[in-house]
Write a protein that holds these residues in place. Sequence first.
Motif, PDB file in Angstrom:
ATOM      1  N   MET A  10       0.859  -1.185   0.000  1.00 18.82           N
ATOM      2  CA  MET A  10       0.000   0.000   0.000  1.00 18.82           C
ATOM      3  C   MET A  10       0.897   1.237   0.000  1.00 18.82           C
ATOM      4  O   MET A  10       1.635   1.484   0.951  1.00 18.82           O
ATOM      5  CB  MET A  10      -0.906   0.004   1.229  1.00 18.82           C
ATOM      6  CG  MET A  10      -1.727   1.268   1.405  1.00 18.82           C
ATOM      7  SD  MET A  10      -2.732   1.200   2.919  1.00 18.82           S
ATOM      8  CE  MET A  10      -3.323   2.907   3.000  1.00 18.82           C
ATOM      9  N   LEU A  11       0.865   1.996  -1.098  1.00 20.00           N
ATOM     10  CA  LEU A  11       1.590   3.263  -1.187  1.00 20.00           C
ATOM     11  C   LEU A  11       0.660   4.373  -0.717  1.00 20.00           C
ATOM     12  O   LEU A  11      -0.431   4.542  -1.268  1.00 20.00           O
ATOM     13  CB  LEU A  11       2.043   3.514  -2.622  1.00 20.00           C
ATOM     14  CG  LEU A  11       2.999   2.493  -3.247  1.00 20.00           C
ATOM     15  CD1 LEU A  11       3.302   2.864  -4.699  1.00 20.00           C
ATOM     16  CD2 LEU A  11       4.280   2.387  -2.448  1.00 20.00           C
ATOM     17  N   PHE A  12       1.086   5.141   0.278  1.00 20.75           N
ATOM     18  CA  PHE A  12       0.202   6.133   0.876  1.00 20.75           C
ATOM     19  C   PHE A  12       0.935   7.447   1.081  1.00 20.75           C
ATOM     20  O   PHE A  12       2.171   7.494   1.112  1.00 20.75           O
ATOM     21  CB  PHE A  12      -0.368   5.620   2.209  1.00 20.75           C
ATOM     22  CG  PHE A  12       0.679   5.468   3.294  1.00 20.75           C
ATOM     23  CD1 PHE A  12       0.846   6.451   4.259  1.00 20.75           C
ATOM     24  CD2 PHE A  12       1.497   4.345   3.338  1.00 20.75           C
ATOM     25  CE1 PHE A  12       1.805   6.324   5.255  1.00 20.75           C
ATOM     26  CE2 PHE A  12       2.458   4.204   4.323  1.00 20.75           C
ATOM     27  CZ  PHE A  12       2.614   5.187   5.282  1.00 20.75           C
ATOM     28  N   ASP A  13       0.190   8.528   1.211  1.00 17.64           N
ATOM     29  CA  ASP A  13       0.722   9.859   1.498  1.00 17.64           C
ATOM     30  C   ASP A  13       1.175   9.881   2.957  1.00 17.64           C
ATOM     31  O   ASP A  13       0.359   9.869   3.875  1.00 17.64           O
ATOM     32  CB  ASP A  13      -0.364  10.901   1.236  1.00 17.64           C
ATOM     33  CG  ASP A  13       0.106  12.323   1.490  1.00 17.64           C
ATOM     34  OD1 ASP A  13       1.232  12.512   1.982  1.00 17.64           O
ATOM     35  OD2 ASP A  13      -0.669  13.254   1.186  1.00 17.64           O
ATOM     36  N   GLY A  14       2.494   9.913   3.184  1.00 14.77           N
ATOM     37  CA  GLY A  14       3.029   9.755   4.530  1.00 14.77           C
ATOM     38  C   GLY A  14       2.744  10.894   5.485  1.00 14.77           C
ATOM     39  O   GLY A  14       2.895  10.726   6.697  1.00 14.77           O
ATOM     40  N   VAL A  15       2.341  12.077   4.967  1.00 15.28           N
ATOM     41  CA  VAL A  15       2.066  13.205   5.868  1.00 15.28           C
ATOM     42  C   VAL A  15       0.567  13.402   6.099  1.00 15.28           C
ATOM     43  O   VAL A  15       0.162  14.289   6.856  1.00 15.28           O
ATOM     44  CB  VAL A  15       2.674  14.518   5.317  1.00 15.28           C
ATOM     45  CG1 VAL A  15       4.183  14.386   5.205  1.00 15.28           C
ATOM     46  CG2 VAL A  15       2.061  14.899   3.987  1.00 15.28           C
ATOM     47  N   ASP A  47       3.970  17.291   9.763  1.00 15.47           N
ATOM     48  CA  ASP A  47       5.114  18.029   9.222  1.00 15.47           C
ATOM     49  C   ASP A  47       6.099  17.095   8.537  1.00 15.47           C
ATOM     50  O   ASP A  47       6.795  17.484   7.601  1.00 15.47           O
ATOM     51  CB  ASP A  47       5.820  18.809  10.337  1.00 15.47           C
ATOM     52  CG  ASP A  47       4.933  19.913  10.901  1.00 15.47           C
ATOM     53  OD1 ASP A  47       4.136  20.474  10.123  1.00 15.47           O
ATOM     54  OD2 ASP A  47       5.037  20.195  12.109  1.00 15.47           O
ATOM     55  N   VAL A  48       6.184  15.859   9.036  1.00 19.52           N
ATOM     56  CA  VAL A  48       7.106  14.867   8.462  1.00 19.52           C
ATOM     57  C   VAL A  48       6.358  13.553   8.269  1.00 19.52           C
ATOM     58  O   VAL A  48       5.295  13.334   8.848  1.00 19.52           O
ATOM     59  CB  VAL A  48       8.330  14.637   9.371  1.00 19.52           C
ATOM     60  CG1 VAL A  48       9.166  15.900   9.485  1.00 19.52           C
ATOM     61  CG2 VAL A  48       7.895  14.163  10.754  1.00 19.52           C
ATOM     62  N   CYS A  49       6.935  12.675   7.463  1.00 23.67           N
ATOM     63  CA  CYS A  49       6.312  11.375   7.198  1.00 23.67           C
ATOM     64  C   CYS A  49       6.276  10.510   8.451  1.00 23.67           C
ATOM     65  O   CYS A  49       7.093  10.658   9.364  1.00 23.67           O
ATOM     66  CB  CYS A  49       7.085  10.626   6.113  1.00 23.67           C
ATOM     67  SG  CYS A  49       6.710  11.167   4.446  1.00 23.67           S
TER      68      CYS A  49
END
Length: 317
Positions: free
Chosen positions: A191-196, A302-304
Motif C-alpha cells: 500500500m503506497l500512501f501519502d506519509g504526511v 510536518d514529516v512522514c
Amino acid sequence: MSDEAALFRRIAGSAFDAMPETLQHFHGGPDIRTSAGRCRVEVGGSPVARFLVWLLSLPYATDEAPITVTLRREADREVWIREIGGRRFQSVMHRTNSNLLSETIGPVRFFFRLDTSTEGFSLYLTRCRVLGVPLPRALLPVVAAREVSNGSGIAFDISAGLPLVGLIVAYRGELTNSEVPEGERPGQPVMLFDGVCNFCNGGVDFFLKRDPFGRIRFAAMQSPRGLTFLLKHDLPTHEYKTFIVLDGERIIRKSDGVLHLTGYLSWPWPLLRVFSLVPRFIRDRIYDLFAQNRYKLMGKRDVCRVPTAAERERFLL
C-alpha cells in the motif's frame, strides 16, 4: 515459523529430506516466498473447458508466458497464488487427518496422495468434493501434477481434465530458484500512501490491526522505497491524489484498491468487497471527495510517519 511447520514436510515426513534441495528450499523455506519463471499453457477446446477456465480465473492458452508462484504459510495451511500471463488464481492447501494434501480452488476441494522421490514428487487425486458434496469415482477429475529439480530451479507439469469433457487446462514450465523481492510478490500487496496525511495514516492503522497474517506491506510515497515504486511504474512523484496498491504486476487505485485490501483482512471485513458491485465511477467519485479534502478533514503532519519497532517489518522504507 520453522521449517518443521512446512506443509509438505509434515505430509512427507522423513522422505522430505530425500527430495532435491531446490524443492526443499521452495516448499520448506520462509513463511512467504515467491519464485518466477516461464511456462506454456494449453486449454481444452470444449465450451465446458473454456467456461471453467474463465470461471476459476485459470490461465488462457499461450505458447509462453511469465509465471510467478507465491507460497504463503498461514498457521497450519498454505495459500498458493499463481499468476500466469496476467491471470491469477489462488488455492488453499492443508494436511488432512489421513495425511492427504487437501487443495481448495473456489467451490472445489481436491484430496491428493503425495509421493516423493529423489527427483521430486507427484500428486495423485484420491477424491474430490464440489460445494462439500463428494463426487462419485466415475466423475472424478483427471489431475496430474509433478515437480522435479532441473538443477538450478524447479520444472513442473500440471494438467486437469474431466471425464467426457477432456482437457480443461495444462501448464508446464520452470521456476527459477531466485526469490522475487518484496513489492513484486503476488499475494503480498504493498500500500503506497501519502506519509504526511493523517487520514491516510489512519487507513494504514486500520489495515495493520486487521491483517492477522501480516500480508500487507506499507510504503510512504515520499520515502525512498515509495519513490522507487512510483518511478518504476511511471506514476506521479509529486502529486499524491490517491493511494495505490501494488500486488504482483497489478496496479490498483482508489476505491478498487481499498476493496482489494479488505480481502486480506480478518472476518468479517472481506464482506466489504460486495461494494465492488457498485459501479466504479460512483465509488471513485466518493473516494475523490475524501481524497481532495483529506487535509481539511484530518490535517497533515510536518514529516512522514516513522513506524514503531513493532511495525518496522511491515514497512518498506
